[in-house]
Design an enzyme around this catalytic site. Sequence first.
Site, PDB file in Angstrom:
ATOM      1  CB  CYS A  45       2.740  -7.282   0.743  1.00  0.00           C
ATOM      2  SG  CYS A  45       1.100  -7.265  -0.004  1.00  0.00           S
ATOM      3  CB  CYS A  48       2.215 -11.092   0.408  1.00  0.00           C
ATOM      4  SG  CYS A  48       2.392 -10.608  -1.330  1.00  0.00           S
ATOM      5  CG  ASP A  52     -12.992  -5.455   4.315  1.00  0.00           C
ATOM      6  OD1 ASP A  52     -12.484  -5.046   3.252  1.00  0.00           O
ATOM      7  OD2 ASP A  52     -12.838  -4.861   5.409  1.00  0.00           O
ATOM      8  CG  HIS A  72       2.823  -8.185  -4.445  1.00  0.00           C
ATOM      9  ND1 HIS A  72       2.195  -7.726  -3.314  1.00  0.00           N
ATOM     10  CD2 HIS A  72       3.185  -7.090  -5.162  1.00  0.00           C
ATOM     11  CE1 HIS A  72       2.191  -6.397  -3.339  1.00  0.00           C
ATOM     12  NE2 HIS A  72       2.795  -5.987  -4.448  1.00  0.00           N
ATOM     13  CG  ASN A  76     -11.197   1.386  -3.717  1.00  0.00           C
ATOM     14  OD1 ASN A  76     -12.084   1.847  -4.430  1.00  0.00           O
ATOM     15  ND2 ASN A  76     -11.423   0.931  -2.500  1.00  0.00           N
ATOM     16  CB  THR A 107      -5.881   1.469   2.556  1.00  0.00           C
ATOM     17  OG1 THR A 107      -6.712   0.305   2.582  1.00  0.00           O
ATOM     18  CG2 THR A 107      -6.739   2.721   2.594  1.00  0.00           C
ATOM     19  CG  HIS A 111      -1.667  -8.226  -2.573  1.00  0.00           C
ATOM     20  ND1 HIS A 111      -0.647  -9.121  -2.303  1.00  0.00           N
ATOM     21  CD2 HIS A 111      -2.598  -8.941  -3.254  1.00  0.00           C
ATOM     22  CE1 HIS A 111      -0.942 -10.319  -2.800  1.00  0.00           C
ATOM     23  NE2 HIS A 111      -2.141 -10.230  -3.386  1.00  0.00           N
ATOM     24  CG  HIS A 121      -7.778  -5.412  -2.337  1.00  0.00           C
ATOM     25  ND1 HIS A 121      -6.595  -4.716  -2.338  1.00  0.00           N
ATOM     26  CD2 HIS A 121      -8.711  -4.560  -1.856  1.00  0.00           C
ATOM     27  CE1 HIS A 121      -6.791  -3.500  -1.847  1.00  0.00           C
ATOM     28  NE2 HIS A 121      -8.078  -3.373  -1.556  1.00  0.00           N
TER      29      HIS A 121
HETATM   30  P1  AMP Z   1      -8.747  -0.721  -0.010  1.00  0.00           P
HETATM   31  O1  AMP Z   1      -8.989   0.431   0.906  1.00  0.00           O
HETATM   32  O2  AMP Z   1      -9.579  -0.710  -1.254  1.00  0.00           O
HETATM   33  O3  AMP Z   1      -7.279  -0.888  -0.290  1.00  0.00           O
HETATM   34  O4  AMP Z   1      -9.246  -2.007   0.768  1.00  0.00           O
HETATM   35  C1  AMP Z   1      -8.505  -2.592   1.783  1.00  0.00           C
HETATM   36  C2  AMP Z   1      -9.478  -3.368   2.613  1.00  0.00           C
HETATM   37  O5  AMP Z   1      -8.758  -4.280   3.409  1.00  0.00           O
HETATM   38  C3  AMP Z   1     -10.326  -2.519   3.568  1.00  0.00           C
HETATM   39  O6  AMP Z   1     -11.710  -2.692   3.262  1.00  0.00           O
HETATM   40  C4  AMP Z   1      -9.965  -3.071   4.957  1.00  0.00           C
HETATM   41  O7  AMP Z   1     -11.066  -3.113   5.821  1.00  0.00           O
HETATM   42  C5  AMP Z   1      -9.446  -4.448   4.629  1.00  0.00           C
HETATM   43  N1  AMP Z   1      -8.496  -5.021   5.552  1.00  0.00           N
HETATM   44  C6  AMP Z   1      -7.401  -4.419   6.086  1.00  0.00           C
HETATM   45  N2  AMP Z   1      -6.741  -5.280   6.886  1.00  0.00           N
HETATM   46  C7  AMP Z   1      -7.424  -6.445   6.845  1.00  0.00           C
HETATM   47  C8  AMP Z   1      -7.249  -7.732   7.464  1.00  0.00           C
HETATM   48  N3  AMP Z   1      -6.213  -7.993   8.291  1.00  0.00           N
HETATM   49  N4  AMP Z   1      -8.170  -8.695   7.223  1.00  0.00           N
HETATM   50  C9  AMP Z   1      -9.196  -8.447   6.391  1.00  0.00           C
HETATM   51  N5  AMP Z   1      -9.418  -7.273   5.773  1.00  0.00           N
HETATM   52  C10 AMP Z   1      -8.552  -6.283   6.006  1.00  0.00           C
HETATM   53 ZN    ZN Z   2       1.297  -8.640  -1.719  1.00  0.00          ZN
END
Ligand code: AMP
Ligand code: ZN
Length: 112
Positions: A3, A6, A29, A45, A85, A93, A96, A98
Amino acid sequence: MDCLFCKIATGEIPSTKVYEDDTVLAFNDINPEAPVHILLIPKQHITSMADITEENSAVVAHIFEVAAKIAAEKGFADGFRVVSNCGDSAGQTVKHLHFHLMAGRDFGWPAG
Ligand code: AMP
Ligand code: ZN
């Protein structure tokens, strides 16, 4: 469990930290959709909002306290958005839990 968040929570994958305590981490982000775009996660998690229960909801309440504090500290107490989301159809996407804290521009409603 493989994950991404995580691994960010443990520091195995680096992030730009905005806030951290024993149970919550906030970091920028990587692909910001607003001048301020911070992700707040529980360190434990939890897969998504659909998995919030009476047993784990205290950390969610704490996340919202932290979100309000960060928004106030950054000068956005009067205008910010918090989004989570949940599930594929909502565009989740990373599986976990957020919360996106976004500020620094005007936001339309309803969100696409
Ligand atoms: P969601 O699409 O709502 O699941 O949001 C996932 C978010 O995680 C997206 O806005 C991505 O830009 C962000 N994201 C993905 N990988 C990373 C990372 N390594 N560091 C910071 N943000 C990330
Ligand atoms: Zn996780």
